[in-house]
Design a protein around this motif. Sequence first.
Motif, PDB file in Angstrom:
ATOM      1  N   TYR A 135      -3.904   2.013   0.979  1.00  0.00           N
ATOM      2  CA  TYR A 135      -3.328   2.001  -0.280  1.00  0.00           C
ATOM      3  C   TYR A 135      -4.174   2.007  -1.405  1.00  0.00           C
ATOM      4  O   TYR A 135      -4.352   2.546  -2.503  1.00  0.00           O
ATOM      5  N   TYR A 136      -5.157   0.740  -1.320  1.00  0.00           N
ATOM      6  CA  TYR A 136      -6.109   0.596  -2.098  1.00  0.00           C
ATOM      7  C   TYR A 136      -7.342   1.387  -2.203  1.00  0.00           C
ATOM      8  O   TYR A 136      -8.038   1.326  -3.184  1.00  0.00           O
ATOM      9  N   ASP A 137      -7.478   2.222  -1.318  1.00  0.00           N
ATOM     10  CA  ASP A 137      -8.442   3.295  -1.321  1.00  0.00           C
ATOM     11  C   ASP A 137      -7.853   4.286  -2.553  1.00  0.00           C
ATOM     12  O   ASP A 137      -8.750   4.923  -2.979  1.00  0.00           O
ATOM     13  N   VAL A 138      -6.693   4.531  -2.262  1.00  0.00           N
ATOM     14  CA  VAL A 138      -6.050   5.618  -3.264  1.00  0.00           C
ATOM     15  C   VAL A 138      -5.756   5.083  -4.621  1.00  0.00           C
ATOM     16  O   VAL A 138      -6.116   5.696  -5.619  1.00  0.00           O
ATOM     17  N   ILE A 139      -5.147   4.018  -4.588  1.00  0.00           N
ATOM     18  CA  ILE A 139      -4.685   3.595  -5.957  1.00  0.00           C
ATOM     19  C   ILE A 139      -5.617   2.188  -6.186  1.00  0.00           C
ATOM     20  O   ILE A 139      -5.817   1.204  -5.749  1.00  0.00           O
ATOM     21  N   MET A 178       3.472   8.533  -7.689  1.00  0.00           N
ATOM     22  CA  MET A 178       3.331   9.747  -7.485  1.00  0.00           C
ATOM     23  C   MET A 178       2.015  10.253  -6.894  1.00  0.00           C
ATOM     24  O   MET A 178       1.973  11.284  -5.974  1.00  0.00           O
ATOM     25  N   LYS A 179       1.028   9.615  -7.141  1.00  0.00           N
ATOM     26  CA  LYS A 179      -0.388  10.112  -6.376  1.00  0.00           C
ATOM     27  C   LYS A 179      -0.307   9.492  -5.091  1.00  0.00           C
ATOM     28  O   LYS A 179      -1.064  10.288  -4.138  1.00  0.00           O
ATOM     29  N   TYR A 180       0.061   8.478  -4.578  1.00  0.00           N
ATOM     30  CA  TYR A 180       0.141   8.025  -3.382  1.00  0.00           C
ATOM     31  C   TYR A 180       1.221   8.846  -2.375  1.00  0.00           C
ATOM     32  O   TYR A 180       0.853   8.942  -1.267  1.00  0.00           O
ATOM     33  N   ASN A 181       2.392   9.061  -3.088  1.00  0.00           N
ATOM     34  CA  ASN A 181       3.162   9.874  -1.862  1.00  0.00           C
ATOM     35  C   ASN A 181       3.375  11.326  -2.291  1.00  0.00           C
ATOM     36  O   ASN A 181       3.390  11.774  -3.114  1.00  0.00           O
ATOM     37  N   ASP A 182       3.673  11.965  -1.200  1.00  0.00           N
ATOM     38  CA  ASP A 182       3.919  13.246  -1.445  1.00  0.00           C
ATOM     39  C   ASP A 182       4.757  14.079  -1.988  1.00  0.00           C
ATOM     40  O   ASP A 182       5.992  12.975  -2.406  1.00  0.00           O
TER      41      ASP A 182
END
Length: 369
Positions: A135-139, A178-182
């Motif tokens: 999660y923290y790599d993406v957000i 929206m960024k983390y989830n498909d």
Amino acid sequence: MEIVNASIPDIKADPQYLDGNGKDVEDFAQRVDHMFMKVDQLEQTLNKVEQFYSRKRQLNTSKGSSIPKDKDKDKHLTNFRKRQQDVSRRESAAVKRMQELMRQFGTIIRQITQHKWAGPFMQPVDVVGLGLHDYYDVIKKPMDFSTIKNKMEFKDDTGYSSVREIYADVRLIFENAMKYNDERDDVHVMAKTLLGKVDEKWLQLLPKVDEEEKNRNEEEAGAQIDMQLAQEATHARITKDLNIELEKVDRDLEELRDMVLQNCRRMSTEEKKKLSSALTSLSPEDLDRALIIVSQDYPSFPATSQEVDLNIDSLSESTLWKLKFFVKGAQQFQNRSTARMAGNNHHNNDNNKRKICNAFAKSSQKSRK
């Protein structure tokens, strides 16, 4: 930049200049020391004033001047004084207007949080509990409504300063989801739907936000001009006071120099000979100044003539000592010059020697006769 034009002898270092007792010399020395301290203080003030106007010129050159032109300054300064009288009222009114906009946007937030799909966005994401190891790599900046609510309640610098900052964080909540989830994930769809509702309501509030920001920018620009005008007025006053002080220092130095000259002993023949030799070593500019010193005591002396016949034995004691003090200062300045500058002046000095030596040779011949 020179502060004073009057020159004074270093009588503390050379008390033999004076024809008086030790107390007279010490009194003169104390006055000179006091004068030097005063001049140092004025120099520091002068440097500050010059730095201010130098920065002002650089700012006006690089960005263009925001200060009104001279013909508008008096009018703007009058308006500035009037605005200063109600500055607290204007600031208080601006704060209240922004608080009202935040309150209105707070109503929008409550409407969004009461939506049936708002649940996943009310608290920080349970990264550990949900096993979201990446999660923290993406957000990079997580956000949720509880964090926004707490920040809106802060009254210090950690809180929001504008309604636009709150809107940005609300958008961040849904953009992160929206960024983390498909796109086909329920959380993504819920976030996209709620974000659309937020933007719709934000567009209704936006004209008021734009108007308030425009008013604030105008007030800030006016405050910046007011500050610069106030600084200019302060430095103008300092400059005026500085000129008065410098004029007083000039008068005091002239008086002190006259007192020293009146108490100087008679110059010996050997000292006159050294003075004659020193004059021949002056630069063209310094030689011109030396001859002007003579002409100040002897108005008929042709200081600007191409050839000058100067009988040093005919000069008064005060004129001789003026020349000695001047030559000493000029020599000290020449000694600080670079070797290259000294080399460039060497040829000119030779010409000066020929011109002056002829005059002093006549003086010597007359003395021998």
